[in-house]
Write a protein that holds these residues in place. Structure first.
Motif, PDB file in Angstrom:
ATOM      1  N   ALA A  56      36.220  -7.039  47.904  1.00 12.38           N
ATOM      2  CA  ALA A  56      37.440  -6.851  47.457  1.00 12.38           C
ATOM      3  C   ALA A  56      38.430  -7.217  48.944  1.00 12.38           C
ATOM      4  CB  ALA A  56      37.893  -5.238  47.387  1.00 12.38           C
ATOM      5  N   LEU A  60      41.004 -10.230  49.674  1.00 15.70           N
ATOM      6  CA  LEU A  60      42.381  -9.990  50.147  1.00 15.70           C
ATOM      7  C   LEU A  60      42.473 -11.154  51.251  1.00 15.70           C
ATOM      8  CD1 LEU A  60      44.950  -8.459  50.849  1.00 15.70           C
ATOM      9  CD2 LEU A  60      43.229  -6.812  52.254  1.00 15.70           C
ATOM     10  N   GLY A  63      43.153 -14.266  49.802  1.00 13.28           N
ATOM     11  CA  GLY A  63      44.627 -14.486  49.428  1.00 13.28           C
ATOM     12  C   GLY A  63      45.401 -14.615  50.312  1.00 13.28           C
ATOM     13  N   ASN A  64      45.352 -13.928  51.443  1.00 15.26           N
ATOM     14  CA  ASN A  64      46.215 -13.938  52.567  1.00 15.26           C
ATOM     15  C   ASN A  64      46.282 -15.483  53.111  1.00 15.26           C
ATOM     16  OD1 ASN A  64      46.833 -11.558  52.294  1.00 15.26           O
ATOM     17  ND2 ASN A  64      45.463 -10.594  53.938  1.00 15.26           N
ATOM     18  N   TYR A  79      44.546 -12.393  44.956  1.00 14.45           N
ATOM     19  CA  TYR A  79      44.667 -10.976  44.895  1.00 14.45           C
ATOM     20  C   TYR A  79      44.588 -10.135  43.655  1.00 14.45           C
ATOM     21  CZ  TYR A  79      47.616 -12.114  48.979  1.00 14.45           C
ATOM     22  OH  TYR A  79      47.932 -12.475  50.223  1.00 14.45           O
ATOM     23  N   GLU A  80      44.633 -10.980  42.476  1.00 13.76           N
ATOM     24  CA  GLU A  80      44.234 -10.184  41.069  1.00 13.76           C
ATOM     25  C   GLU A  80      42.908  -9.857  41.015  1.00 13.76           C
ATOM     26  OE1 GLU A  80      46.111 -13.021  38.527  1.00 13.76           O
ATOM     27  OE2 GLU A  80      47.934 -11.793  38.047  1.00 13.76           O
ATOM     28  N   CYS A  82      41.149  -9.255  43.328  1.00 13.52           N
ATOM     29  CA  CYS A  82      40.938  -8.173  44.567  1.00 13.52           C
ATOM     30  C   CYS A  82      41.171  -6.919  43.845  1.00 13.52           C
ATOM     31  CB  CYS A  82      41.810  -8.417  45.792  1.00 13.52           C
ATOM     32  SG  CYS A  82      42.130  -7.285  46.656  1.00 13.52           S
ATOM     33  N   LEU A  83      42.379  -6.792  43.029  1.00 11.74           N
ATOM     34  CA  LEU A  83      42.632  -5.696  42.405  1.00 11.74           C
ATOM     35  C   LEU A  83      41.696  -5.322  41.029  1.00 11.74           C
ATOM     36  CD1 LEU A  83      46.674  -6.432  42.372  1.00 11.74           C
ATOM     37  CD2 LEU A  83      45.283  -4.468  43.555  1.00 11.74           C
ATOM     38  N   VAL A  98      41.663  -1.361  49.326  1.00 15.27           N
ATOM     39  CA  VAL A  98      42.265  -2.628  49.474  1.00 15.27           C
ATOM     40  C   VAL A  98      43.291  -2.680  48.345  1.00 15.27           C
ATOM     41  CG1 VAL A  98      40.523  -4.011  50.426  1.00 15.27           C
ATOM     42  CG2 VAL A  98      40.556  -3.756  48.027  1.00 15.27           C
ATOM     43  N   CYS A 102      46.484  -5.141  48.448  1.00 16.67           N
ATOM     44  CA  CYS A 102      46.611  -6.430  47.359  1.00 16.67           C
ATOM     45  C   CYS A 102      47.635  -6.079  46.455  1.00 16.67           C
ATOM     46  CB  CYS A 102      45.163  -6.121  46.516  1.00 16.67           C
ATOM     47  SG  CYS A 102      43.891  -6.752  47.531  1.00 16.67           S
ATOM     48  N   ASN A 105      50.769  -7.551  48.491  1.00 17.27           N
ATOM     49  CA  ASN A 105      50.674  -9.065  48.856  1.00 17.27           C
ATOM     50  C   ASN A 105      50.817  -9.677  47.348  1.00 17.27           C
ATOM     51  OD1 ASN A 105      50.337  -8.303  51.467  1.00 17.27           O
ATOM     52  ND2 ASN A 105      48.222  -8.961  51.543  1.00 17.27           N
ATOM     53  N   LEU A 106      50.318  -9.299  46.408  1.00 15.04           N
ATOM     54  CA  LEU A 106      50.641  -9.958  45.122  1.00 15.04           C
ATOM     55  C   LEU A 106      51.888  -9.952  44.827  1.00 15.04           C
ATOM     56  CD1 LEU A 106      49.688 -11.369  42.498  1.00 15.04           C
ATOM     57  CD2 LEU A 106      49.064  -9.045  41.743  1.00 15.04           C
TER      58      LEU A 106
END
Length: 562
Positions: A56, A60, A63-64, A79-80, A82-83, A98, A102, A105-106
């Motif tokens: 995860a 993250l 995604g960043n 990010y999705e 990650c979640l 996280v 996440c 940021n999403l």
């Protein structure tokens, strides 16, 4: 009051996503209706823990990186993942450390993608993050930026509460303090809190500048001139707040620790002078820091009036008026409605009375300084030909352009007695009232002269009226009608010129001065009445309403009654 709202520059700007670890870096654009600071991108170093947690954390970070590179769709996917979203697209309840980063940021990527669906989901994600961590300053700040743009009293109140969470969690965030100050200033319920927030923002931004902008937050501000432009806006808002304080509130402020007032304390200035003097100093600082801050320059002149109202300026500059109403456009109607604003209605009633006397509507009309079109519904059914609106503020004109004979501009019912819906105005132009021509007003080379000109709450931005009246006469047919309002002063208050610049930044005129200048342009008085255009601080504003007819050529001597 609404005028104070209209004078308050928009202090909040939004930039593009920032570098890893940044908080509230700012883009110093001057666009209205935005916020200071950017949505925070949350970063997390998670080197130990279960494999799922490490995975995860890697998502993250991925995604960043994608967000920073502008690959928004791929950032959303990271990010999705990650979640660990469930089948309904909701964050799983078993998320680990996280989870909140996440979510935040999403949501921020979705805001950048735009559109109602994305914005609604972003708000839901920010709220989920705060439900998991109620004191999370990043989530609170980002959500506040989002809902503050909704421009309702309820959203502004909630935004102020969220900004408070942000400054409590991260007390060195000048942008969060600045946005808190702006929200509190809009709400007008806690002026001392707003002043404290302005002071904190100023101190933090100035201390960052003194350190040479070595921190990431300071470096993001850019060149020193950009820092000065932001400080100019902060000092402007601070000065406006101070100028509105009553002596007892000023004394309370002076007793608070760590205030920025100069001359407070034993042996200092009395409370009835202290905040006015500091407001003047703040406005002078704002104008000095940024010479292009036309609102600060105008208000500095207003605060520098002598006992006779003299300032050395004879009208508000076109740049000031355009900037003022561009900033105020989105909330103009709502704010003035709350103050019992009556001028468009009074102008409409005066026009209707003349139509009854004439037995026929006017052939054409110019709504001079039309703003968002509040006078339009009162005028439309009284004018069977072109109704043209002119204003310096393009944002105001954009709002007026959305109005029809059935909706908008305060229309409560169709104004054309069952006729087909059509635009309320036949033309809307961004022009200067003192220099505009008929060709410019009509947008063609063969426009006919107007037989009605109205100016609702417009002459408050002119001290000297002669040039304006002369141009109105040039735009008018012989026998044309001119209806307008002014704020009212007396010969004792303005003995030299017949007009004075008020501390509010607006001009007030004596009856005698208006009559003399109108007569010099060829106008003869038809009707005069004293009235209350609106209320400020629950006190009626002194005003008067004039109706003239164009009888002679400019320079002709016409008889009038004082």
């Amino acid at each position: 009051d609404a005028a104070a709202d209209s004078r308050t520059q928009d202090l909040r700007d939004r930039a593009e996503p920032t570098e890893p670890g940044s908080r509230g870096m700012v883009s110093l654009s001057t666009r209205a209706a935005e916020r200071w600071g950017v949505r925070v991108i949350v970063h997390l170093l998670l080197l130990v823990g279960p494999a799922s947690s490490r995975d995860a954390a890697a998502l993250l970070a991925k995604g960043n990186a994608l967000y920073q590179s502008g690959e928004l769709a791929r950032a959303v996917a990271a990010y999705e993942a990650c979640l660990e979203l469930d089948s309904e697209g909701k964050p799983s309840t078993g998320a680990d450390a996280v989870f909140v980063p996440c979510l935040v940021n999403l949501a921020s990527v979705l805001v950048d993608l735009g559109g109602a669906r994305h914005l609604d989901r972003a708000e839901e994600l920010y709220r989920t993050a705060l439900a998991a961590e109620p004191d999370n300053g990043d989530a609170a700040f980002n959500l506040a930026l989002l809902i503050h743009d909704q421009k309702s009293d309820e959203s502004t109140l909630e935004a102020s509460e969220l900004y408070q969470i942000a400054v409590t969690a991260q007390p060195d965030r000048w942008d969060a303090w600045a946005n808190l100050a702006a929200a509190l200033q809009e709400l007008k319920e806690e002026p001392l809190r707003a002043i404290h927030a302005f002071e904190r923002a100023i101190l933090l931004l100035e201390s960052g500048e003194e350190r040479g902008a070595t921190r990431a937050e300071d470096a993001a501000v850019g060149q020193v001139s950009a820092v000065h432009a932001t400080l100019s806006k902060l000092y402007y808002g601070y000065g406006i707040q101070l100028s509105a304080l009553m002596p007892d509130a000023c004394a309370a402020l002076a007793s608070m620790p760590h205030n920025l007032l100069v001359g407070a304390g034993e042996g200092g200035l009395p409370a009835d002078e202290l905040c006015d003097e500091n407001a003047h100093n703040a406005m002078r600082t704002a104008a000095t820091l940024d010479r292009t801050n036309v609102q600060a320059a105008h208000m500095l002149a207003a605060m520098s009036t002598d006992v006779n109202g003299g300032t050395g300026i004879s009208k508000a500059s076109p740049d000031f008026v355009a900037a003022l109403f561009d900033d105020f456009a989105d909330t103009f109607d709502e704010k003035l409605g709350a103050l019992g604003y009556q001028v468009p209605k009074l102008v409409g009633q005066a026009t209707e009375e003349l139509v009854r006397q004439r037995g026929a509507p006017f052939r054409s009309a110019l709504d001079a300084g039309c703003g968002t079109g509040l006078a339009g519904p009162f005028l439309r059914r009284l004018v069977h030909g072109p109704l043209v609106g002119v204003d310096l503020s393009r944002r105001m004109l954009d709002i007026a352009a959305q109005c029809t004979t059935h909706v908008g501009c305060g229309v409560e019912q169709p104004v054309d007695d069952g006729a087909a819906e059509r635009p309320l105005y036949d033309g809307l132009r961004a022009l200067d009232l003192e220099t505009m021509t008929l060709a410019q007003a009509h947008g063609t080379g063969d426009g006919h002269a107007f037989d009605l000109i109205v100016a609702a709450d417009v002459l408050v931005y002119f001290g000297v009226l002669g040039p304006l009246f002369l141009n109105f006469a040039q735009l008018s047919a012989q026998g044309a009608t001119l209806i307008f309002s002014c704020e009212r002063t007396t010969a004792d208050e303005a003995p030299e010129d017949g007009w004075r610049l008020l501390p509010s930044g607006r001009f007030a005129h004596t009856k005698g001065y208006v009559l003399a200048e109108a007569a010099a342009a060829g106008y003869q008085l038809l009707d005069y009445r004293e009235m209350t255009p609106r209320y400020e601080n629950n006190e009626p504003v002194r005003g008067h309403l004039f109706t003239f007819v164009l009888r002679g050529s400019p320079g002709a001597t016409l008889k009038f009654e004082l």
